[in-house]
Design a protein around this motif. Structure first.
Motif: not given
Lengths: 373, 373
Positions: B86-92
């Motif tokens: 989740l964090g990686g996706g939103l961060g990207c």
């Protein structure tokens, strides 16, 4: 004035509960600010040139050690610092030793060191007394040791990496301390102090609720009594929470009315006695639910002495709670005890209904709690 | 046979406590093995060429999620995976958006995103129902989001970094699962099952200890009685531990005798009723300590019926505990209840001493606990 100041205490407590949401929002905003501050290491070019990719460790530190209570943040931060220094130092030594050997022996030495230190530190984590205070530090020790020892194999210049990382971790810690402790801090010590004092009030309320229910002074306040029963049970199950708070409170520096070596363990002892009293009230409650009850006549007969005894009990409880809250010496026992004793004496004349035995016993228990002071 | 199998249960429990140390040593060795396995990413050249510096994330994953109980490891691992994705996706997404804007706006967008997501996720962490199950996941979400969004600013190729890290985290997770679950796993569900069943035995023992103390069948067994009092108190304060175990047990997959949707909440309910009974026993204990006691004559008079009642009580408790342990339907209530009822009836004839009221009440309480089944 007694009732006045207590009602203030209770309303401040309710306020705390109502404000609990406000406190959580404030905490969230503080975390957001700390994160933005630590991100500046990446966002501002002059800073980034200094620390480079190691800025990552500052971000990680902030995310991991920023806790709700000031004491928890301090404890985690100091643990993290200690674990990093110890793990990094030992890791450096092991890496240098392994490099001296060289060849395939290198990898074997490193693997053995990883296994031994990892297993030993994990075992230490499971020892209760270490677990209570240094669990997080031991975990960070394992992590840092491993990272330093294995990356030393590749990076060559181990000491440099270790120093850089330690530096960024310290910077993350400093940011945490500033935002957490200097702006609207949540002291675990305050919470423990107020919650212990309010336990007295809670127990007094549930004794009153119990009597009302038994003598049906209020007809359909079933819910009210159930509520007081719930409160009493929450006192009964407060042990774990109290211990956590006391653990954090011990890490907190001198602030407000609490000195440096404030006797937090005494709070745990008081809590223990109050939980015994709560146990008695809970079992009384279960008694009252029993289908076998004395006749209405008998009940009327015992009503008055019971209420007198309960009144002096609740008065004593509130007096003790208030003196704890305001941190003043409570009224000399000479004033409190005779009242309880006379109430008990009066009850002793009425023998038969089993309920009375309990109420009488409450007096006993309170005497114990009085001696704590 | 009843007593036989119960004594087996108790000794297996004591064995568990004695073995507790063995279990901890085994756990430590398992952690050491997992650490060595994950260090191979650095130690073996072919592996290192594949993952590079990202191997660090695999080590971190192993150190952080390897817990004593299988359920705890699974829960932390899944939380970590979910938070990272989740964090990686939103961060990207945020990083790409910020790059589209470019210039100074870039840094401002990133700072704002860091603040909003950090504060929101921290608030979510403080909501009790989320905190209970997804606290760790939310923390990892904040961490990953921050790292991806700010390093995207520098590294250019964000997606690549995110994918690599996720991959290494998954590898660390797989190593954990293998070493933790496949070799001598510690199931939280087994612990909860055995500890709940043993609570019945503990309470039966403390009732016996109480009677022995009261009627002084044993003269100087003061310590013995104090020990039973302590056990009773540990039952009283078992709420927090039970809830933690039940929380882990829910994450554990089908194994041994427990099905997939095993009703762990029922264990918490049984624990609650047993704690009420423990509260009654504790308050009885406090009663007995009171200086005001009936005369020896009176005591002799009530001795026999009390002991009969206690015997049927403890027998029932042990019967219930054993049926829970062996997971068989306990003897039909028709067999248990009349015995308790007759004991209570007998006690009802003796009115005066307040102690009797209590013992009688125990019968009441047990009736409640019987209905749970």
């Amino acid at each position: 004035s007694l009732e006045n100041s207590l009602s203030v205490a209770v309303s401040s407590l309710r306020g705390m509960k109502g404000d609990h949401d406000v406190r959580r929002v404030v905490h969230s905003v503080k975390v957001g600010v700390a994160l933005v501050l630590v991100s500046l290491f990446y966002l501002l070019d002059p800073l980034y040139e200094r620390v480079g990719e190691n800025a990552m460790w500052a971000i990680m530190t902030v995310v991991v050690i920023f806790e709700f209570f000031a004491g928890a943040t301090l404890s985690k931060g100091l643990n993290r610092g200690l674990g990093t220094i110890l793990g990094g130092g030992l890791g450096c030594i092991a890496a240098v030793l392994a490099q001296e050997i060289g060849g395939v022996g290198n990898a074997i030495v490193i693997g053995t060191a990883v296994f031994i230190f990892g297993a030993a530190a994990t075992y230490a984590r499971s020892v209760p007394s270490i677990k209570k205070k240094y669990d997080y530090g031991a975990m960070i020790f394992i992590l840092t040791f491993n990272l330093v020892v294995v990356s030393g194999l590749r990076a060559g210049e181990v000491m440099g990496i270790a120093r850089q990382r330690l530096l960024t971790i310290v910077m993350g810690f400093v940011i945490c301390i500033f935002t957490n402790l200097l702006v609207l801090p949540n002291w675990a010590s305050d919470d423990l102090h107020i919650s212990t004092a309010s336990k007295f009030e809670h127990l007094a309320c549930s004794i009153e609720g119990l009597l009302d229910k038994y003598f049906e002074a209020v007809a359909d306040k079933e819910n009210e009594a159930d509520r007081s029963f719930k409160i009493c049970k929450s006192v009964l199950h407060s042990k774990a929470k109290d211990e956590t708070l006391a653990n954090f409170a011990k890490w907190e520096p001198w602030h407000g009315k609490f000195g440096l070596c404030y006797p937090w363990d005494k709070y745990l002892q008081i809590g223990e006695v109050l939980r015994e009293l709560a146990a008695t009230i809970v079992s009384l409650e279960v008694c009252i639910r029993s289908p076998r009850q004395p006749t209405a006549n008998l009940r009327q007969l015992i009503k008055e002495p019971c209420e007198t005894a309960a009144a002096s009990l609740t008065w004593t409880l509130r007096e003790l709670g208030e003196s704890l809250l305001k941190m003043r010496r409570c009224q000399p026992e000479a004033l409190l005890l005779p009242q309880l004793k006379s109430a008990r004496h009066e009850l002793r004349h009425l023998v038969s209904p089993s309920e009375l035995g309990h109420v009488c016993n409450l007096g006993e228990d309170l005497a114990v709690s009085t001696f704590v002071f």
